[in-house]
Design a protein around this motif. Sequence first.
Motif, mmCIF file in Angstrom:
data_model
loop_
_atom_site.group_PDB
_atom_site.id
_atom_site.type_symbol
_atom_site.label_atom_id
_atom_site.label_comp_id
_atom_site.label_asym_id
_atom_site.label_seq_id
_atom_site.Cartn_x
_atom_site.Cartn_y
_atom_site.Cartn_z
ATOM 1 N N GLY A 87 9.098 11.907 -4.744
ATOM 2 C CA GLY A 87 9.266 12.332 -3.560
ATOM 3 C C GLY A 87 7.749 12.200 -2.238
ATOM 4 O O GLY A 87 8.016 11.878 -1.545
ATOM 5 N N THR A 88 6.780 11.840 -4.057
ATOM 6 C CA THR A 88 5.380 11.448 -2.878
ATOM 7 C C THR A 88 5.605 9.865 -3.200
ATOM 8 O O THR A 88 6.372 9.254 -4.143
ATOM 9 C CB THR A 88 4.431 12.336 -3.209
ATOM 10 O OG1 THR A 88 3.939 12.175 -4.194
ATOM 11 C CG2 THR A 88 5.064 13.409 -2.538
ATOM 12 N N TYR A 89 4.377 9.828 -2.701
ATOM 13 C CA TYR A 89 3.455 8.113 -3.390
ATOM 14 C C TYR A 89 2.115 8.344 -3.563
ATOM 15 O O TYR A 89 1.238 8.761 -2.838
ATOM 16 C CB TYR A 89 4.009 6.426 -2.492
ATOM 17 C CG TYR A 89 3.668 6.762 -0.878
ATOM 18 C CD1 TYR A 89 4.465 7.622 -0.026
ATOM 19 C CD2 TYR A 89 2.321 6.514 -0.405
ATOM 20 C CE1 TYR A 89 3.686 7.490 1.386
ATOM 21 C CE2 TYR A 89 2.005 6.256 0.475
ATOM 22 C CZ TYR A 89 2.742 7.242 1.554
ATOM 23 O OH TYR A 89 2.085 7.106 3.167
ATOM 24 N N LYS A 90 1.518 7.689 -4.751
ATOM 25 C CA LYS A 90 0.474 7.922 -4.735
ATOM 26 C C LYS A 90 -0.658 6.314 -5.062
ATOM 27 O O LYS A 90 0.422 5.077 -5.024
ATOM 28 C CB LYS A 90 0.002 8.626 -5.902
ATOM 29 C CG LYS A 90 0.974 9.344 -6.375
ATOM 30 C CD LYS A 90 0.824 9.686 -7.907
ATOM 31 C CE LYS A 90 -0.409 9.702 -8.218
ATOM 32 N NZ LYS A 90 -0.604 10.323 -10.014
ATOM 33 N N ARG A 142 6.678 5.008 -5.652
ATOM 34 C CA ARG A 142 6.206 6.519 -5.606
ATOM 35 C C ARG A 142 6.892 7.363 -7.136
ATOM 36 O O ARG A 142 6.627 6.858 -7.561
ATOM 37 C CB ARG A 142 8.107 5.627 -5.239
ATOM 38 C CG ARG A 142 8.373 6.064 -3.861
ATOM 39 C CD ARG A 142 8.993 6.771 -3.075
ATOM 40 N NE ARG A 142 9.669 6.697 -1.146
ATOM 41 C CZ ARG A 142 9.194 7.673 -0.703
ATOM 42 N NH1 ARG A 142 8.631 9.252 -1.716
ATOM 43 N NH2 ARG A 142 8.419 8.426 -0.168
ATOM 44 N N ASP A 143 6.477 8.371 -6.378
ATOM 45 C CA ASP A 143 6.508 9.648 -7.619
ATOM 46 C C ASP A 143 7.071 10.712 -7.081
ATOM 47 O O ASP A 143 6.325 11.647 -7.120
ATOM 48 C CB ASP A 143 5.035 9.911 -8.402
ATOM 49 C CG ASP A 143 4.299 10.953 -9.016
ATOM 50 O OD1 ASP A 143 3.731 11.504 -9.738
ATOM 51 O OD2 ASP A 143 5.515 10.930 -9.659
ATOM 52 N N ARG A 190 0.453 0.950 -4.482
ATOM 53 C CA ARG A 190 0.650 1.914 -4.449
ATOM 54 C C ARG A 190 2.702 2.691 -4.655
ATOM 55 O O ARG A 190 3.295 1.522 -4.811
ATOM 56 C CB ARG A 190 0.734 2.050 -2.353
ATOM 57 C CG ARG A 190 1.822 3.411 -2.103
ATOM 58 C CD ARG A 190 2.072 2.732 -0.141
ATOM 59 N NE ARG A 190 3.259 1.980 -0.312
ATOM 60 C CZ ARG A 190 3.133 0.975 0.153
ATOM 61 N NH1 ARG A 190 1.830 0.999 1.378
ATOM 62 N NH2 ARG A 190 3.571 0.074 0.745
#
Lengths: 116, 112
Positions: A100-103, A97-98, A95
């Motif tokens: 401001g979100t996370y993938k 962060r990308d 996991r």
Amino acid sequence: AQKITQTQPGMFVQEKEAVTLDCTYDTSDPSYGLFWYKQPSSGEMIFLIYQGSYDQQNATEGRYSLNFQKARKSANLVISASQLGDSAMYFCAMRERDSGTYKYIFGTGTRLKVLA
Amino acid sequence: EAQVTQNPRYLITVTGKKLTVTCSQNMNHEYMSWYRQDPGLGLRQIYYSMNVEVTDKGDVPEGYKVSRKEKRNFPLILESPSPNQTSLYFCAAGREHQETQYFGPGTRLLVL
């Protein structure tokens, strides 16, 4: 470049022996998480173990331990005392962060066969 | 009991016939995600959602749509399915910094 690499498509291990499944990762996020999942032939995804990037100790859960070598970007799963029921596909995942979100990114998996 | 449910579990359809796979969670988790699993490729993220009305593309979003009108539901829509969308699909739910996502049981889709 692959973000999660599992170089062993398949492995065999003798019952009651230990086995190590390899996983290397690549990320620029300093606050990432690493996971291992088991997928038996029935198809469900079973969570095994988690390691946070800031965790000082290697994670352990029963017979599962994660050999976390941060400098080498390695997160190998060690299964001790293998059992026939451990025969399954194993996925390493990260996991990160990308923007401001996370993938979540998964490896291609290692199929483990435990021999009696 | 923490649960992610998907329906249907198995689906055979024909090219071009719109379909929806539902996903629902009872854990009040903000983050929900859809994956497809193909042999030799592992799981690949299709879409994910950080919260209601917030969705983002994953690595393989082409041919799929999602919506997040309620926190508990995150349906996957295939407007015009094609045979290359034949796959095993998983929905998952979780929280940031939580130690895992919780996966649904999977939906096996065959597009003829």
